[in-house]
Design an enzyme around this catalytic site. Structure first.
Site, short mmCIF file in Angstrom:
data_model
loop_
_atom_site.label_atom_id
_atom_site.label_comp_id
_atom_site.label_asym_id
_atom_site.label_seq_id
_atom_site.Cartn_x
_atom_site.Cartn_y
_atom_site.Cartn_z
N SER A 131 0.82 -1.22 0.00
CA SER A 131 0.00 0.00 0.00
C SER A 131 0.85 1.25 0.00
CB SER A 131 -0.91 0.04 1.22
OG SER A 131 -1.64 1.25 1.21
N GLY A 132 0.33 2.26 -0.69
CA GLY A 132 1.02 3.55 -0.70
C GLY A 132 0.96 4.23 -2.05
N LYS A 185 -4.54 -6.71 3.45
CA LYS A 185 -4.59 -5.60 2.47
C LYS A 185 -6.03 -5.34 2.05
CE LYS A 185 -3.39 -2.30 -0.16
NZ LYS A 185 -3.71 -2.29 -1.52
N HIS A 188 -7.59 -3.42 4.77
CA HIS A 188 -7.01 -2.07 4.69
C HIS A 188 -7.80 -1.24 3.67
CE1 HIS A 188 -4.53 0.80 2.43
NE2 HIS A 188 -3.84 1.02 3.54
N ASN A 189 -8.05 -1.84 2.52
CA ASN A 189 -8.78 -1.11 1.47
C ASN A 189 -10.23 -0.85 1.86
OD1 ASN A 189 -6.37 -1.42 0.12
ND2 ASN A 189 -7.33 -1.87 -1.84
N GLU A 192 -10.06 2.05 3.93
CA GLU A 192 -9.76 3.17 3.00
C GLU A 192 -11.07 3.68 2.35
OE1 GLU A 192 -6.48 2.36 0.11
OE2 GLU A 192 -7.94 2.81 -1.44
C1 6PG Z 1 -3.17 1.32 -1.69
C2 6PG Z 1 -4.46 1.39 -2.44
C3 6PG Z 1 -4.30 0.77 -3.79
C4 6PG Z 1 -5.37 1.19 -4.75
C5 6PG Z 1 -6.74 0.72 -4.43
C6 6PG Z 1 -7.78 1.54 -5.15
O1 6PG Z 1 -3.24 0.85 -0.57
O2 6PG Z 1 -2.13 1.75 -2.20
O3 6PG Z 1 -5.47 0.76 -1.74
O4 6PG Z 1 -4.17 -0.59 -3.62
O5 6PG Z 1 -5.35 2.56 -4.82
O6 6PG Z 1 -6.87 -0.58 -4.84
O7 6PG Z 1 -8.93 0.84 -5.10
P1 6PG Z 1 -10.20 1.22 -5.90
O8 6PG Z 1 -9.81 1.40 -7.34
O9 6PG Z 1 -11.09 0.05 -5.69
O10 6PG Z 1 -10.68 2.49 -5.29
#
Ligand code: 6PG
Length: 469
Positions: A131-132, A185, A188-189, A192
């Site tokens: 992630s990042g 992860k 985490h999303n 997010e």
């Molecule tokens: C991260 C993000 C990355 C990505 C997402 C976006 O941690 O760096 O989560 O993995 O930006 O998958 O997800 P969506 O396209 O579903 O919003």
């Protein structure tokens, strides 16, 4: 073909793959990347820091053959069938003991299937969450590896070197057995998604009810980022309000179509929460609101039919901004609580042994949901590694007790002015229900028993009961 043996190989030289490889090279590792598109190999080499060893090739064989043993390589390709087809292409080139990592956002059940498939062939396969975003990959992401312990030990020095650091501690740790890396992860999303939805709801009120300009919104979010709301998502939100559109010279945010995309990880979090089961309504609401954003034509028709009018205020702005701050802070804590409670449950249900104290520790830096709150959560899990829900921690409870009144007031205000605050409301609803020793579900049990003889349990004695209603 040169005889140089490289420390690490990357399959897929899109922005993420390229940046992660350049990051490894900057930390002294010799790296080689493969992409079918030869121009991507050239871009990789051109972007390398002087004095680092970076090579781009256009066949998988060239890459695999030039790796040191045990060969270590990562795929950063789109999740789904592409991962399977890369594995098939790799298999004839691999030998026992090689380590193949999937660093993309793969569904954890696919990862489990691939682990078993490759284990039979003597190949170590790991699912790792990274992630990042693009910047994180280049300068230090948060890395969530899981599965094969032997492979983790081999990979540890490389991953620790490239990861983000908080107080000199690397933001990478072993996340547990099987597909735990991809599972952590995924959640985490989910968190997010929830935080992004909460921020967008607060933005809705501040823009359309409070009537703040983009400059004022920038100042509000910038100030918030200097206090207890300090986080990556608040920081970038402040920046967004200042960005000018090259075409119209308006602020870019106002020119962006209001339909949110998604690649699936939020939806998977909700789906698996229902399977476990565990309750994560704010994440569910965030997924649902992105989906609803796609129904633009219907929303336009409904707007014409119901004509909602949103009143802009001229006085009392400061008061609402303060309510918004506290509401957001409180709802963000509750969103983390839902996601972490899901990991707690999944850890035992799916036999992953996820160390929550390490999860929150490595989320403190590099990842999209990094925030100062993670310091508080890290201290909480240090005290009690098996904490079922972060809301049960005394320090967290003290914050939530202080802020929940303003979350309630902010929601009341939003509902009164017809601005939807679905995620904020679910956060409060979850919290209120979680704090009730007695929920109204006794009535649901009575109804189920009446129409379907589904039975119920009693408050006063053990056993299962049915009544002829
Ligand atoms: C991260 C993000 C990355 C990505 C997402 C976006 O941690 O760096 O989560 O993995 O930006 O998958 O997800 P969506 O396209 O579903 O919003």
């Amino acid at each position: 073909m040169s005889n140089t043996l490289y420390d690490f190989g990357m399959i897929g030289l899109g922005t993420m793959g390229r940046n992660l490889l350049l990051n490894l090279a900057d930390h002294g590792f010799s790296v080689i990347g493969f992409d079918k598109d030869i121009s991507k190999g050239a871009t990789l080499e051109a972007a390398a820091t002087a004095g680092t060893t970076v090579k781009g090739v256009s066949t998988l064989a060239e890459m695999v053959q030039q790796l040191k043993r045990p060969r270590k390589m990562m795929m950063l390709v789109p999740a789904g069938s592409v991962v399977d087809s890369v594995i098939e292409d790799l298999l004839p080139l691999l030998e026992k003991g090689d380590i193949v990592i999937d660093g993309g956002n793969s569904h954890f059940t696919d990862t489990l299937r691939r682990i078993t498939y490759l284990q039979d062939k003597g190949i170590h396969f790991m699912g790792i969450g990274v992630s990042g975003g693009e910047q994180g990959a280049r300068t230090g992401p948060s890395i969530m590896p899981g599965g094969d312990i032997a492979a983790w030990k081999e990979m540890k020095p490389l991953l620790e070197a490239v990861s983000a650091k908080v107080n000199d501690e690397p933001c990478v740790a072993y996340m547990g057995k099987g597909a735990a890396g991809h599972y952590v992860k995924m959640v985490h999303n989910g968190i997010e998604y929830a935080i992004m939805q909460l921020i967008s709801e607060v933005y809705d009120i501040l823009k359309y009810h409070v009537g703040l300009s983009n400059d004022e919104l920038h100042t509000v979010f910038k100030t918030w980022n200097e206090g207890e709301l300090q986080s990556f998502l608040i920081e970038i939100t402040a920046e967004i309000f200042l960005k000018e559109d090259d075409l119209t010279k308006n602020r870019l945010v106002d020119m962006i179509y209001d339909k949110a995309g998604s690649k699936g990880t939020g939806k998977w979090t909700s789906q698996d929460a229902m399977n476990l089961p565990v309750s994560i309504p704010t994440i569910d609401a965030a997924v649902a609101m992105r989906t609803l954003s796609g129904f633009k034509d219907e929303r336009t028709a409904a707007a014409a039919l119901y004509k909602p009018t949103i009143k802009t205020i001229t006085e009392g702005k400061e008061k609402i901004i303060q309510l918004a701050h506290d509401a957001l802070y409180c709802a963000i804590i509750i969103s983390y609580a839902q996601g972490l409670s899901m990991l707690h449950k999944a850890s035992s249900e799916l036999q992953m042994d996820i160390p929550l104290k390490d999860v929150v520790r490595i989320w403190r830096g590099g990842c999209i949901i990094r925030s100062s709150l993670l310091e508080i959560f890290t201290a909480a899990y240090k005290r009690d590694a098996m904490l079922a829900n972060i809301l049960l921690n005394k320090k967290v409870a003290a914050i939530v007790k202080k802020k929940q009144g303003n979350l309630r007031k902010f929601i009341q205000k939003s509902i009164a002015v017809k601005i939807p605050v679905t995620a904020l409301s679910t956060a409060l609803g979850y919290f209120d229900a979680y704090c009730r020793e007695r929920m109204p579900t006794n009535l649901i049990q009575a109804q189920r028993d009446l129409f379907g003889a589904h039975t119920y349990q009693r408050t006063d004695k053990e056993g299962t009961f049915h009544t002829e209603w």
